[in-house]
Design an enzyme around this catalytic site. Sequence first.
Site, PDB file in Angstrom:
ATOM      1  N   LYS A 132      55.608  49.468  80.060  1.00  0.00           N
ATOM      2  CA  LYS A 132      55.524  48.784  81.407  1.00  0.00           C
ATOM      3  C   LYS A 132      55.692  47.593  81.614  1.00  0.00           C
ATOM      4  O   LYS A 132      56.413  46.841  82.519  1.00  0.00           O
ATOM      5  CB  LYS A 132      54.049  49.429  81.940  1.00  0.00           C
ATOM      6  CG  LYS A 132      53.940  51.053  82.210  1.00  0.00           C
ATOM      7  CD  LYS A 132      52.678  51.448  82.804  1.00  0.00           C
ATOM      8  CE  LYS A 132      52.478  53.194  82.751  1.00  0.00           C
ATOM      9  NZ  LYS A 132      51.329  53.527  82.940  1.00  0.00           N
ATOM     10  N   ASP A 143      49.240  52.297  91.130  1.00  0.00           N
ATOM     11  CA  ASP A 143      49.315  53.634  90.649  1.00  0.00           C
ATOM     12  C   ASP A 143      49.006  54.797  91.833  1.00  0.00           C
ATOM     13  O   ASP A 143      49.192  55.915  91.582  1.00  0.00           O
ATOM     14  CB  ASP A 143      48.102  53.739  89.651  1.00  0.00           C
ATOM     15  CG  ASP A 143      48.407  53.689  88.382  1.00  0.00           C
ATOM     16  OD1 ASP A 143      49.608  54.355  87.913  1.00  0.00           O
ATOM     17  OD2 ASP A 143      47.526  53.449  87.516  1.00  0.00           O
ATOM     18  N   GLN A 164      45.011  51.370  82.833  1.00  0.00           N
ATOM     19  CA  GLN A 164      45.576  52.621  81.806  1.00  0.00           C
ATOM     20  C   GLN A 164      44.458  53.666  81.894  1.00  0.00           C
ATOM     21  O   GLN A 164      43.542  53.086  81.037  1.00  0.00           O
ATOM     22  CB  GLN A 164      46.255  52.059  80.816  1.00  0.00           C
ATOM     23  CG  GLN A 164      47.085  53.279  79.923  1.00  0.00           C
ATOM     24  CD  GLN A 164      48.372  53.535  80.670  1.00  0.00           C
ATOM     25  OE1 GLN A 164      48.970  52.803  81.406  1.00  0.00           O
ATOM     26  NE2 GLN A 164      48.864  54.707  80.316  1.00  0.00           N
TER      27      GLN A 164
HETATM   28  N1  GUN Z   1      47.791  57.539  82.048  1.00  0.00           N
HETATM   29  C1  GUN Z   1      49.123  58.322  81.946  1.00  0.00           C
HETATM   30  N2  GUN Z   1      49.701  58.184  82.922  1.00  0.00           N
HETATM   31  C2  GUN Z   1      48.961  57.081  83.707  1.00  0.00           C
HETATM   32  C3  GUN Z   1      49.632  56.450  84.841  1.00  0.00           C
HETATM   33  O1  GUN Z   1      50.588  57.111  85.521  1.00  0.00           O
HETATM   34  N3  GUN Z   1      48.819  55.441  85.373  1.00  0.00           N
HETATM   35  C4  GUN Z   1      47.554  55.018  84.703  1.00  0.00           C
HETATM   36  N4  GUN Z   1      46.990  53.940  85.024  1.00  0.00           N
HETATM   37  N5  GUN Z   1      47.339  55.600  83.447  1.00  0.00           N
HETATM   38  C5  GUN Z   1      47.975  56.739  82.883  1.00  0.00           C
END
Ligand code: GUN
Length: 312
Positions: free
Chosen positions: A54, A124, A98
């Site tokens: 990311k 998100d 995350q």
């Molecule tokens: N953990 C696994 N997928 C995601 C996501 O799309 N966003 C976040 N914040 N954590 C994750």
Amino acid sequence: MSARLLDGQALAVRLQQEITPQVAQFTARYGRPPGLAIVLVGQNPASEVYVRNKLKAGSGVGFRADLERLPEAASLGDVLALVERLNRSEAHDGILVQAPLPKGLGGDAAARVFDAIAPEKDVDGFTPTNVGLMVQGRPALVACTPSGIIELLVREGIQIAGRRACVVGRSDIVGKPMALLLLQRDATVTVCHSKTPDLPGVCREADILVAAVGRAGLMTRSFVKPGATVIDVGMNRVTDAAVARALFPAGHPRLARFQERGSLLVGDVHPDVADVAGALTPVPGGVGPLTVTMLMMNTLRAARARAEGART
Ligand code: GUN
């Protein structure tokens, strides 16, 4: 193999190429790049990889992309204080915490932390405000995996309106928002889960089948209507040789790779489904890269909304 492969990686590259000049325009206009802050608590190895991807994509399109790390032993108060600081930060338009958070933070930690993110920075799409707006079909920041899947279906010319869609998995991150986005585009949607009787039979009704259960190769040919579009959200690391052998025949290059490395990343959809489906997303290289790209799109959108709001 007959299914058309839906190349999420190629679409992600194209979309990021579309975003990059828009980011440059934003930066020229407002004298700063859009800012994305990613909060990583602890050292979950899978999260480390996702966060790295990311951040790399964010820098790649021209964002300011900051990693905010907290140790495994951080308290819930520490995490909430960091989120509050980022909520107030002028430089950050998007905040992503995350998941999963360390177990030691308690069972309701994720909900409490996501609740604390300012909805206008919630790239998100996990806050109750954004979820509620999305449910009502109003403009909102929407969860990245399901919105990436919609983008893929649309760009690949796969009709959604009037089709039967089946979403297997009811998580807040994927299953529920996926079902709602398909419904908004006039699909007839069924949501299945671990207690659904005759899961293969229900899935076989679907023109569009989305697998988001987190079980390697669970969805075999018997789950798939011939010609259906199958979207595989699963990202399962297989380390058991028997499981790898059940997925790939002797001599298959991926089995050879498993033998070299001792592990393999596979989806929820059994590879044999390629003989039955009309179109199929690969793992890796399908949905995953699109999730990251939608995060870029959400961050740019949040940045524009903040900057335009600040000007008026
Ligand atoms: N953990 C696994 N997928 C995601 C996501 O799309 N966003 C976040 N914040 N954590 C994750």
